[in-house]
Structure formats: structure tokens, C-alpha cells
Design an enzyme around this catalytic site. Structure first.
Site, PDB file in Angstrom:
ATOM      1  N   ASP A 261       0.912  -1.192   0.006  1.00 36.55           N
ATOM      2  CA  ASP A 261      -0.122  -0.099   0.025  1.00 36.55           C
ATOM      3  C   ASP A 261       0.859   1.199  -0.203  1.00 36.55           C
ATOM      4  O   ASP A 261       2.098   1.407   0.070  1.00 36.55           O
ATOM      5  CB  ASP A 261      -0.897   0.020   1.323  1.00 36.55           C
ATOM      6  N   ASP A 284       3.905   3.597  -3.628  1.00 37.59           N
ATOM      7  CA  ASP A 284       2.940   3.874  -4.486  1.00 37.59           C
ATOM      8  C   ASP A 284       2.905   3.523  -5.923  1.00 37.59           C
ATOM      9  O   ASP A 284       4.248   3.658  -6.344  1.00 37.59           O
ATOM     10  CB  ASP A 284       3.047   5.824  -4.454  1.00 37.59           C
ATOM     11  N   LYS A 318     -16.424  13.262 -10.965  1.00 36.00           N
ATOM     12  CA  LYS A 318     -16.799  14.809 -11.250  1.00 36.00           C
ATOM     13  C   LYS A 318     -17.380  14.318 -12.619  1.00 36.00           C
ATOM     14  O   LYS A 318     -16.929  13.482 -13.244  1.00 36.00           O
ATOM     15  CB  LYS A 318     -15.813  15.604 -11.511  1.00 36.00           C
ATOM     16  N   ASN A 370     -21.271   4.949 -15.430  1.00 30.47           N
ATOM     17  CA  ASN A 370     -21.852   5.729 -14.156  1.00 30.47           C
ATOM     18  C   ASN A 370     -21.633   6.982 -14.115  1.00 30.47           C
ATOM     19  O   ASN A 370     -20.600   7.665 -14.431  1.00 30.47           O
ATOM     20  CB  ASN A 370     -21.104   5.102 -12.652  1.00 30.47           C
ATOM     21  N   TYR A 376     -13.269   6.903 -14.164  1.00 30.61           N
ATOM     22  CA  TYR A 376     -13.038   5.517 -13.092  1.00 30.61           C
ATOM     23  C   TYR A 376     -13.503   4.536 -14.069  1.00 30.61           C
ATOM     24  O   TYR A 376     -13.100   3.373 -14.468  1.00 30.61           O
ATOM     25  CB  TYR A 376     -14.241   5.765 -11.922  1.00 30.61           C
TER      26      TYR A 376
HETATM   27  P1  NAD Z   1     -10.312   1.490  -0.422  1.00 27.26           P
HETATM   28  O1  NAD Z   1     -10.246   2.999  -0.938  1.00 27.26           O
HETATM   29  O2  NAD Z   1     -10.941   1.211   0.804  1.00 27.26           O
HETATM   30  O3  NAD Z   1      -9.011   0.919  -0.810  1.00 27.26           O
HETATM   31  C1  NAD Z   1      -8.221   1.175  -1.648  1.00 27.26           C
HETATM   32  C2  NAD Z   1      -6.778   1.075  -1.420  1.00 27.26           C
HETATM   33  O4  NAD Z   1      -5.982   1.150  -2.599  1.00 27.26           O
HETATM   34  C3  NAD Z   1      -6.201   1.806  -0.194  1.00 27.26           C
HETATM   35  O5  NAD Z   1      -5.513   1.007   0.993  1.00 27.26           O
HETATM   36  C4  NAD Z   1      -5.410   2.896  -0.883  1.00 27.26           C
HETATM   37  O6  NAD Z   1      -4.493   3.432  -0.022  1.00 27.26           O
HETATM   38  C5  NAD Z   1      -4.737   2.023  -2.120  1.00 27.26           C
HETATM   39  N1  NAD Z   1      -4.019   2.751  -2.902  1.00 27.26           N
HETATM   40  C6  NAD Z   1      -4.629   3.756  -3.496  1.00 27.26           C
HETATM   41  N2  NAD Z   1      -3.955   4.261  -4.402  1.00 27.26           N
HETATM   42  C7  NAD Z   1      -2.718   3.611  -4.301  1.00 27.26           C
HETATM   43  C8  NAD Z   1      -1.370   3.502  -4.924  1.00 27.26           C
HETATM   44  N3  NAD Z   1      -1.265   4.781  -5.911  1.00 27.26           N
HETATM   45  N4  NAD Z   1      -0.428   2.869  -4.814  1.00 27.26           N
HETATM   46  C9  NAD Z   1      -0.631   1.766  -3.732  1.00 27.26           C
HETATM   47  N5  NAD Z   1      -1.823   1.811  -3.254  1.00 27.26           N
HETATM   48  C10 NAD Z   1      -2.951   2.427  -3.273  1.00 27.26           C
HETATM   49  O7  NAD Z   1     -11.187   0.965  -1.662  1.00 27.26           O
HETATM   50  P2  NAD Z   1     -12.147  -0.421  -1.694  1.00 27.26           P
HETATM   51  O8  NAD Z   1     -13.526  -0.164  -1.853  1.00 27.26           O
HETATM   52  O9  NAD Z   1     -11.460  -1.732  -0.840  1.00 27.26           O
HETATM   53  O10 NAD Z   1     -11.645  -0.978  -3.231  1.00 27.26           O
HETATM   54  C11 NAD Z   1     -10.628  -1.881  -3.631  1.00 27.26           C
HETATM   55  C12 NAD Z   1     -10.721  -2.068  -5.020  1.00 27.26           C
HETATM   56  O11 NAD Z   1     -12.520  -2.456  -5.297  1.00 27.26           O
HETATM   57  C13 NAD Z   1     -10.706  -0.821  -6.003  1.00 27.26           C
HETATM   58  O12 NAD Z   1      -9.835  -1.014  -6.965  1.00 27.26           O
HETATM   59  C14 NAD Z   1     -12.047  -0.343  -6.193  1.00 27.26           C
HETATM   60  O13 NAD Z   1     -12.081   0.278  -7.375  1.00 27.26           O
HETATM   61  C15 NAD Z   1     -12.883  -1.450  -6.500  1.00 27.26           C
HETATM   62  N6  NAD Z   1     -14.271  -1.689  -6.257  1.00 27.26           N
HETATM   63  C16 NAD Z   1     -14.662  -1.396  -5.101  1.00 27.26           C
HETATM   64  C17 NAD Z   1     -16.100  -1.409  -4.938  1.00 27.26           C
HETATM   65  C18 NAD Z   1     -16.576  -1.167  -3.705  1.00 27.26           C
HETATM   66  O14 NAD Z   1     -18.088  -1.046  -3.838  1.00 27.26           O
HETATM   67  N7  NAD Z   1     -16.047  -0.827  -2.483  1.00 27.26           N
HETATM   68  C19 NAD Z   1     -17.009  -1.448  -6.134  1.00 27.26           C
HETATM   69  C20 NAD Z   1     -16.287  -1.497  -7.272  1.00 27.26           C
HETATM   70  C21 NAD Z   1     -14.955  -1.801  -7.394  1.00 27.26           C
END
Ligand code: NAD
Length: 469
Positions: A261, A284, A318, A370, A376
Site C-alpha cells: 500500500d 505508491d 466529477k 456511471n 473511473y
Molecule cells: P479503499 O479505498 O478502501 O482501498 C483502496 C486501497 O488502495 C487503499 O488502501 C489505498 O491506500 C490503496 N491505494 C490507492 N492508491 C494507491 C497507490 N497509488 N499505490 C498503492 N496503493 C494505493 O477501496 P475499496 O473499496 O477496498 O476498493 C478496492 C478495489 O475495489 C478498488 O480497485 C476499487 O475500485 C474496487 N471496487 C470497489 C467497490 C466497492 O463497492 N467498494 C466497487 C467496485 C470496485
């Protein structure tokens, strides 16, 4: 994030009120809870259209569970049902009392034209009302893309409409319906997928069509309690939410996990890594040296990787006209470009071992689009295209697949406005949001060494959301 409506409606007073007002009353989903839990229990009924190609394998897989296996005996089109595994007990569905079924499994691979689709009706019409709460419907067909005769391709494609409709009808019971489209010679590859779809691990997966190909490498049998023993997995975005659940689940299944992370999340990342006895890698993924840092780490500590899960993702919402350029750039960079560059580095340095797994996390926004998410959705659609293309190039049992989560209860969805959040939760066949573990279990199925025939798929983990196909 707590779903207050769900809690209320599952009280006796709330249930009565919801029924009288015609409001959705979601059923509590049964999820995987204990090691050595059989993948299915209760009564499983299997049937087969004439000429079925997978009935023996289906019978053998289900016989390895704790279920009592029955085959329908008095249905005219089920002429091959006697081949359905040695342990199957014939069941006369016209006799009383009829059993409750934990699963209805049908081999439709023999269906060659629209007339023969009648076999579906004959099997499911007398049995679907006997499906238990949290039950499973599973249909196995042939991949229409591989059917030469137009009538056969049409009939096999018809299974999609059938299964998706059944899923919508049984969702209120917390039950799911899914379809496996196999290549003609891939019946040996069905086992891990049948186990997944019949088990509580797939509680929030419904209305999905999965393609199974004949894997080049024969998959070795694995211990059901620790299928990922001796495997090394990298999970990005692992400090919280879905990524944390993925790290937990892969570790539960025996893998050593490198939890990655951003450096700012190091404190929480270390909590996760130490809980699962893995390694924390602050990085990152959008920085120029990230692919090399990750590859060097995997090489120096483990000599390579078996599993890569690209979970890290961000939203920068946005409407297009109001979107600043850096919102666009960052969403594409994190959600798509970083995955491509990391894979390129790992593959070119041959660090993904034979029978390795790449899993990408897309989104139903990438399928349906969406409002306010052009950036996204563009990135998440790209993930699907990338998976489909790379799947054709990978060799030696390596696979790449994607999951497309719908509404999952995480910090990301907790930040949504109330009306959108409620709509997201209810607008699916199961009338509730999913949990991070639902996404993680789907990924664990892809990562199973015996899932080598599962390649190039995008499975939605969305409770059969009404949005998108
Ligand atoms: P979250 O924001 O809780 O977790 C995302 C994690 O990715 C965080 O820990 C963040 O620090 C890490 N991250 C972001 N940018 C980064 C980078 N540049 N380098 C390394 N780490 C990085 O999100 P989540 O809800 O757990 O989502 C996880 C995945 O599931 C994502 O890809 C999201 O798009 C996808 N997703 C989630 C949902 C939902 O309903 N929560 C729905 C569809 C897709």
C-alpha cells in the site's frame, strides 16, 4: 458500514412491515465460516439433458461434498441421468413429500437446438420451488463461441437468459444462479468452479456466466483446507477494505502474502501484514520505479511470485465537464496503467511462476458506466479489455481474470451520498450490499491451482445488480 434497513427488516416486526408495504426483505446470506466446512451440504439434485458431456464430472465433484446426491428419475428428457456419478440416488419428483434442495445442478451441454431447451423446463419447473434459502442453481453448458452449428450456438447462448432470469426469481431467498460455459473438452477443469459456485464462498455472486477452457497444464489436486500452501501472493491496496479481505483470505488458504500500500498507510499495512504473517511493502504503484521495486522485492525475498492481485484503486468523481485533468490522469494511472507496467516488469523478468495467477479488480461501473465516473469507468473497462487480451498470451498454466464488484460495504461506498448508497444496496437480486470477503472469496477461487481452465473471465460480485448486464 452498517446496513440499518437490513437489520430492521430481519426483525419479525420489520419483516411483517416490509411485506405489507411491498418493500424488499433481503435474506441473511450464509458465508464461509469454518475451515474444513464442506462446500455443500443437504440435498443436491442433478439432472442432464440428453447427450450431456459433464454429468460424470459433476457427479464426482458433488459426491466429494457432504451432500446427499440425487438425480431426477422420472423426467423424460433426462435419459443420461443414470451416468451421474455412482453415489447419486434416483429421486421421483412426482412423489410426495418432495425434498428441499440446497442445490439444483443441470448439465445442459447436450442441448443442440431450441427444441431441446425444453429439458431446462422439465428439470427446473418441478424443483425450483423446492430450492432452500441460500440455495444454488448451477447450469453447465457449452461455450457458444465454440459451437459451429448456429442452432446449437443459439441454444447454448439461451442458457444465459435462463440463468439470469432464474437468479432474479430466487434472489429473495438469498439463493443464486450461475452458468458455466465450458469448452467441449474441458469437463476435467470444472471441479474448482463447481465447488465455488455451490459453496457459501459465492454468496454474493449471481447471474454470472463463466467460461472454462481446457488448460494446457494438468492441475494437481490440492488440499481443500490450504489450497494455496507454498504460494506467494502480492496484494496491492492491502491495508484496508477489499484489499485487506483479499490478503486475509489468501493467507487463510495458505499463501504467504506481500501486502502493498502507499507509504502513508504503512501503520495499518503493518497491522495487516503481521496478523497474517506476511510482508508489508510500502509503495505508491504510480511512481516510475514501482514496477522495479516490486519485482526486486519479490525476487530477493521469494525468488518470484505465484499470485498478483491488482486491487489498489481510487475514485475521483466529477461530471466530465467539471473534471480537472489531474482527476482523469490519477484514476487512469492507479486503476489501469500501474497494473500494466507492474505485470510487464514481472512477466519480462519471468518472476510469475508456472501456473501463476494474475487477478485484476474492475468494477460494474466499467461494465455499465456511471454518472460522474467517466474517468473511473474508463479505467475499469480498460481492465476488462486488458484481461481478455493478456489471457490469450499467457502460457504454462498462467491465467488472468478480473472481478467486477458492485456495491460492497467499504469506506469507499460509506462515503457515497445516502440516496445513492441505499439504491446501490437494494438494486440487486439479493437486495443488499456485498462484503469485502465476497470479492476476496471469488479471487481465492481464481487463485486456486486447480482453476487453470478459468482464464480471461470477468465475474461480477454484485448480487446480480440491476445495473449493467
Ligand atoms: P479503499 O479505498 O478502501 O482501498 C483502496 C486501497 O488502495 C487503499 O488502501 C489505498 O491506500 C490503496 N491505494 C490507492 N492508491 C494507491 C497507490 N497509488 N499505490 C498503492 N496503493 C494505493 O477501496 P475499496 O473499496 O477496498 O476498493 C478496492 C478495489 O475495489 C478498488 O480497485 C476499487 O475500485 C474496487 N471496487 C470497489 C467497490 C466497492 O463497492 N467498494 C466497487 C467496485 C470496485
Amino acid at each position: 458500514m452498517s446496513d440499518l434497513y437490513f437489520k430492521l427488516v430481519n426483525t419479525s416486526l420489520g419483516k411483517t412491515a416490509a411485506q405489507s408495504l411491498g418493500l424488499p426483505s433481503p435474506t441473511q446470506l450464509k458465508r464461509w465460516t469454518r475451515t474444513n466446512q464442506p462446500f455443500t451440504e443437504g440435498n443436491v439434485l442433478i439432472g442432464c439433458a440428453s447427450g450431456g458431456k459433464s454429468i460424470t464430472e459433476l457427479g464426482n465433484t458433488i459426491s466429494a461434498s457432504a451432500a446427499m446426491l440425487h438425480h431426477a428419475s422420472k423426467i423424460p428428457s433426462l435419459t443420461d441421468s443414470a451416468r451421474a456419478g455412482t453415489k447419486a440416488v434416483p429421486l421421483d419428483l412426482t412423489a410426495e413429500p418432495v425434498l428441499k434442495f440446497s442445490a439444483l445442478v443441470f448439465d445442459a451441454t447436450g442441448i443442440k437446438d431450441s427444441l431441446q431447451l425444453r429439458a431446462l423446463y422439465d428439470f427446473f419447473h418441478p424443483t425450483v420451488r423446492q430450492l432452500a434459502s441460500n440455495g444454488r442453481v448451477l447450469v453447465v453448458g457449452l461455450d457458444p463461441a465454440g459451437c459451429k452449428a448456429p442452432a446449437q450456438a443459439a441454444a447454448q447462448r439461451s442458457l444465459e437468459g435462463f440463468v439470469r432470469s432464474v437468479g432474479k426469481e430466487i434472489g429473495k431467498k438469498g439463493a443464486t444462479a450461475n452458468l458455466i460455459w465450458m469448452a467441449p473438452t474441458a469437463s476435467q477443469q470444472l471441479d474448482s468452479t463447481v465447488r465455488f459456485f455451490l459453496s457459501p464462498r459465492s454468496a454474493y455472486v449471481s447471474g454470472q456466466c463463466v467460461r472454462i477452457t481446457r488448460a494446457a497444464k494438468g492441475a494437481k489436486a490440492v488440499s481443500p483446507a490450504a489450497p494455496l500452501r507454498d504460494k506467494v501472493a502480492l496484494v496491492t491496496g492491502a491495508s484496508r477494505g477489499i484489499g485487506e479481505a483479499i490478503a486475509d483470505t489468501l493467507a487463510r488458504d495458505g499463501a504467504t502474502v506481500i501486502a502493498l500500500d502507499i507509504p502513508a498507510a504503512m501503520e495499518q499495512l503493518e497491522v495487516v501484514a503481521s496478523r497474517i504473517k506476511g510482508e508489508a511493502l510500502p509503495c505508491d504503484i504510480t511512481t516510475a520505479d514501482a514496477p522495479q521495486t516490486i519485482a526486486d522485492f519479490a525476487e530477493q525475498h521469494f525468488g518470484g511470485l505465484d499470485i498478483i492481485v491488482h486491487n489498489a484503486g481510487i475514485t475521483r468523481d466529477k461530471t466530465l465537464g467539471n473534471m480537472p485533468a489531474h482527476f482523469w490522469d490519477l484514476a487512469i494511472a492507479v486503476n489501469l496503467t500501474a497494473e500494466e507496467l507492474i505485470n510487464e516488469e514481472l512477466l519480462s523478468r519471468e518472476l510469475l511462476r508456472d501456473n501463476g495467477r494474475i487477478v485484476c479488480v474492475s468494477s460494474i461501473s466499467g461494465i455499465a458506466g456511471n454518472f460522474g465516473q467517466t474517468n473511473y469507468a474508463t479505467s475499469k473497462s480498460g481492465v476488462i479489455g486488458y484481461v481478455e487480451a493478456l489471457a490469450k498470451q499467457l502460457r504454462d498454466g498462467r491465467t488472468i481474470n478480473a472481478v467486477a464488484p458492485g456495491f460492497i460495504e467499504t469506506r469507499m461506498t460509506a462515503a457515497m451520498p445516502l440516496t445513492m448508497r441505499e439504491a446501490g444496496r437494494r438494486m440487486n437480486s439479493l437486495s443488499q450490499g456485498g462484503l469485502p470477503m465476497d470479492v476476496a472469496e471469488t479471487i481465492a477461487w481464481y487463485c486456486n491451482p486447480t482453476s487453470a481452465g478459468v482464464n480471461g473471465n470477468t465475474v461480477r460480485v454484485c448480487g446480480q445488480s440491476l445495473i449493467g448486464r
